[in-house]
Design a protein around this motif. Sequence first.
Motif, mmCIF file in Angstrom:
data_model
loop_
_atom_site.group_PDB
_atom_site.id
_atom_site.type_symbol
_atom_site.label_atom_id
_atom_site.label_comp_id
_atom_site.label_asym_id
_atom_site.label_seq_id
_atom_site.Cartn_x
_atom_site.Cartn_y
_atom_site.Cartn_z
ATOM 1 N N THR A 575 14.040 2.984 -3.627
ATOM 2 C CA THR A 575 15.463 3.302 -3.516
ATOM 3 C C THR A 575 15.742 4.123 -2.261
ATOM 4 N N MET A 576 14.849 5.067 -1.962
ATOM 5 C CA MET A 576 15.042 5.917 -0.782
ATOM 6 C C MET A 576 14.930 5.102 0.500
ATOM 7 N N LEU A 581 17.563 2.712 5.151
ATOM 8 C CA LEU A 581 17.742 1.553 6.039
ATOM 9 C C LEU A 581 19.199 1.116 6.095
ATOM 10 N N ILE A 582 19.893 1.141 4.973
ATOM 11 C CA ILE A 582 21.315 0.789 4.979
ATOM 12 C C ILE A 582 22.097 1.757 5.864
ATOM 13 N N ALA A 583 21.763 3.059 5.756
ATOM 14 C CA ALA A 583 22.431 4.053 6.602
ATOM 15 C C ALA A 583 22.129 3.817 8.077
ATOM 16 N N LEU A 633 12.420 9.711 8.718
ATOM 17 C CA LEU A 633 12.397 9.832 7.263
ATOM 18 C C LEU A 633 11.896 8.540 6.631
ATOM 19 N N PHE A 634 12.426 7.418 7.089
ATOM 20 C CA PHE A 634 11.975 6.129 6.554
ATOM 21 C C PHE A 634 10.479 5.939 6.789
ATOM 22 N N THR A 673 8.254 -6.263 4.271
ATOM 23 C CA THR A 673 9.585 -6.778 4.576
ATOM 24 C C THR A 673 10.509 -5.640 5.012
ATOM 25 N N LEU A 674 10.422 -4.510 4.326
ATOM 26 C CA LEU A 674 11.239 -3.355 4.711
ATOM 27 C C LEU A 674 10.849 -2.841 6.094
#
Length: 862
Positions: A575-576, A581-583, A633-634, A673-674
């Motif tokens: 979730t994090m 990534l969306i942000a 962070l990611f 994939t992420l």
Amino acid sequence: MRLFFLFLILLSELVAYLWFCKGFFPTKVLLTPDEISSFTTNPPDQYVQPSKQFNRVIFMLVDAMRSDFVFSEDSHMNFTQHLINEGYALGYTAFSNPPTVTLPRLKGITTGSIPNFIDAVLNVADNEDTSTLGNQDSWVKQMFLNGWKINMFGDDTWLKLFPKYFSKSDGTSSFYVSDYTIVDRNVTRHLPEQLSKDGLTHWDCMILHFLGLDHIGHKGGSRSANMPSKQIEIDSVVRDVYESLLSKDNNTLMVLLGDHGMNDAGNHGGSSLGEVSAGMVLISKKFKGLDFDQHNNKSLPLPINDEYRYLNTADQIDLVPTLSELVGLDIPINSLGSFIPSILSLYSEKDQLNVLIKNALQLKVLLDKAQNGPRSLLQDQCDITSVNGLLQFIKKAKHILSQTSSDYNYRDLHLGIAAYAVFTVISVILFACRYSSHRLTGILDLTFFMLYGLSFVGSSLIEEEHHFWWLSTIILVVYLSYVSAVKEKSKMSSVALLLVALRILKAWNNSGQKYNDSTYIKIGSYISTLPARVGPNVFATILILSFVPLFVMKVKDSFGVKQNFSQIVSFVSLTMMISVLIAIKLLAYFTGTFDMETGTGELQKWCLVFVCWLQVYSHLETFPEINNELYRLFQYVWIATAVCSLGKPLLYKILGQKGGNKGYTKNVFVLFTLLCISQTNYLNVPLYGIMFVIYYEFKNLVPLDAKNFESSNYFAMLTLVLQNMSFFQFGSTNSLASVDLTNSFNGLTEYNVILSGILTFIANWSSPIFWAIVYVTRSLDSLPRKQFSALKWNCLYDRIVFNLSFYSISGLLLMLSCYNLRFHLFIWTVFSPKLLYFLAWLGCNLLIDLGLSAIIIARDMD
């Protein structure tokens, strides 16, 4: 043992290929100062050194300043255009030689020579030994040796090229392409001091290298919403310099130029008209009132034209002898440039001849070396009493020297081809042994490999290679659909959905090199042009939907089941990562599509709230800093999750517990994939959702059976064609201009050639990496658990034998094609970039298809 043998073959092939490239991209042989006396001829008796016109120079280089950014109706550089219209400046479209990247272009505009093609690779290397010009003659070195004090502010490439030559410098890394404000403010902040009365006593030449316009192009293309404000900013710098210094001092020359241009996508490196057409402006009050063979009858701005030709034209290297003679320096000994004829009006009639004689004598030295010795005197080869006669000689000499500026190392070429041919034979033998009981399938595969390799004989086939992979993909899908329909007609719904997904993938980006421009509107570019009231909503919706398949795939087996600690931690980390990534991608969309400093008035409230929230909670002001912190962070969460996921099976085995393999392949698939998504341009993120649909529907169409040889071969072939097709449909081409550097420094706080190289590779090969992970995880899932340990390495062996034959046959044919066409008109613009791209594909096969897949398989324990 078999895999180790394949690894040695792959590694040996890579060495052979590099050996061939070593001979194909030789180091240019340059004239040394010690050789000058051997080839110099005496000047004519009437020759005298022409008088110096300027004693101070401001060299303002704006990275990627295309000619239309200065001269056209779309330009916002109004003051610069005013100077040209009033006669205080001379404007030119200055054509640059490919590769159109910063390092070779700086070499060209300082030494006057045509750089090696391999300089495009050195452009991303932080190595002073490979990029320095400290020992080569240049106008920078000439100034230094003649006691000029040189200050430099901007791109730190200058510091690598010219170590110890600058009295004062402040370098900025050119590769942080996500930033287009700080890099330029770091330059302009020095101007008040440098232009003050005291500051003027501390320099004779000031070099200013602005990077922001180039970075905006990389992020948002040549029509980015941030481009007008950046052009206004550059124009204001010209105004400040002119009003502070040039308007008061006739003996100061300002040179404003771009090192190269860009294509409509904002990239550069190739040879398209937009990439080679840079703007150049010479500014001085001394130009006013002189009768130049110029464009005074052409008032700026001029209408847009597709050829990017505005005002007078010149070769960019012509600036070198022109600048050298204007400031009274010797022309750099390896310069191939010619004095720009329209500037001759600055000189008296007698000095015009002296200027051209000086240029002609310098070129004659290079000609004599090329002809192995001094020939006749200059006056015996042309009419030295005629301006036209001297110009014709200079033009002819320049043409001859440009054609003989480098040579091939045939010994290395032959050794590379021979060694690669040997390993190709070995790979085909291995392939034949593996396919001995399936001869027809093997023959069809080898035929396909050879057809692809034979496509390298045509420049257009290389430029438009995406057509080959699109056609191959469709033929394969149609054939497999027929095979499936014979067995079970109910699966035709999967065929329809698969074809629709492929068509969306095809329609997302412009492809190819010939027709890849903004007039061909595709889905991705259409989304980027939506107005501020609509675009963010559309993009945010598509972006969130793109992550849904990954999220559902990861957690669907846990719905309604009691969760243990490991599953909770996995859910939280997933979730994090998705949230971050969306942000990141939303922020990239906002900054790449809209001018967030002055153009936020039309954005909806939620967009402004989102951006403000990021600024408040990050305690950072600039968007590049916020973006970099989010990436860090990611990356921290991703690394921790990857270590746990890959190490879980081993840990469970050591502890003697069962269940270490549960969900292993899904974790690996989602994780990588992420990672690929994190390194992908924000507009291409939705393509992962499309590719997931393709993968899922193909799995329904042709179920993979590890024991079924035909099924495994189908999957290997589909993986290969989708790796290549998706590579091109993500917007890549066989041109260096499509190399994406916007994600090369995600999360880095300083330049690191290894880490940035890894990030650059992932950014440009993200879709091939995705399909490599699909192959290995899907293959593992297809194995029966009772025979898992015995069969899992066979999956990798089959894959590598298949890939090895493909890259061996196609690579050998590419080398033979480049060798045969080494004197072709497009050898440096089409065939040479393909050589470098194929080298990267070999690296992808070795590092990802073999290396990473082996690690994933090794950790998946029975």
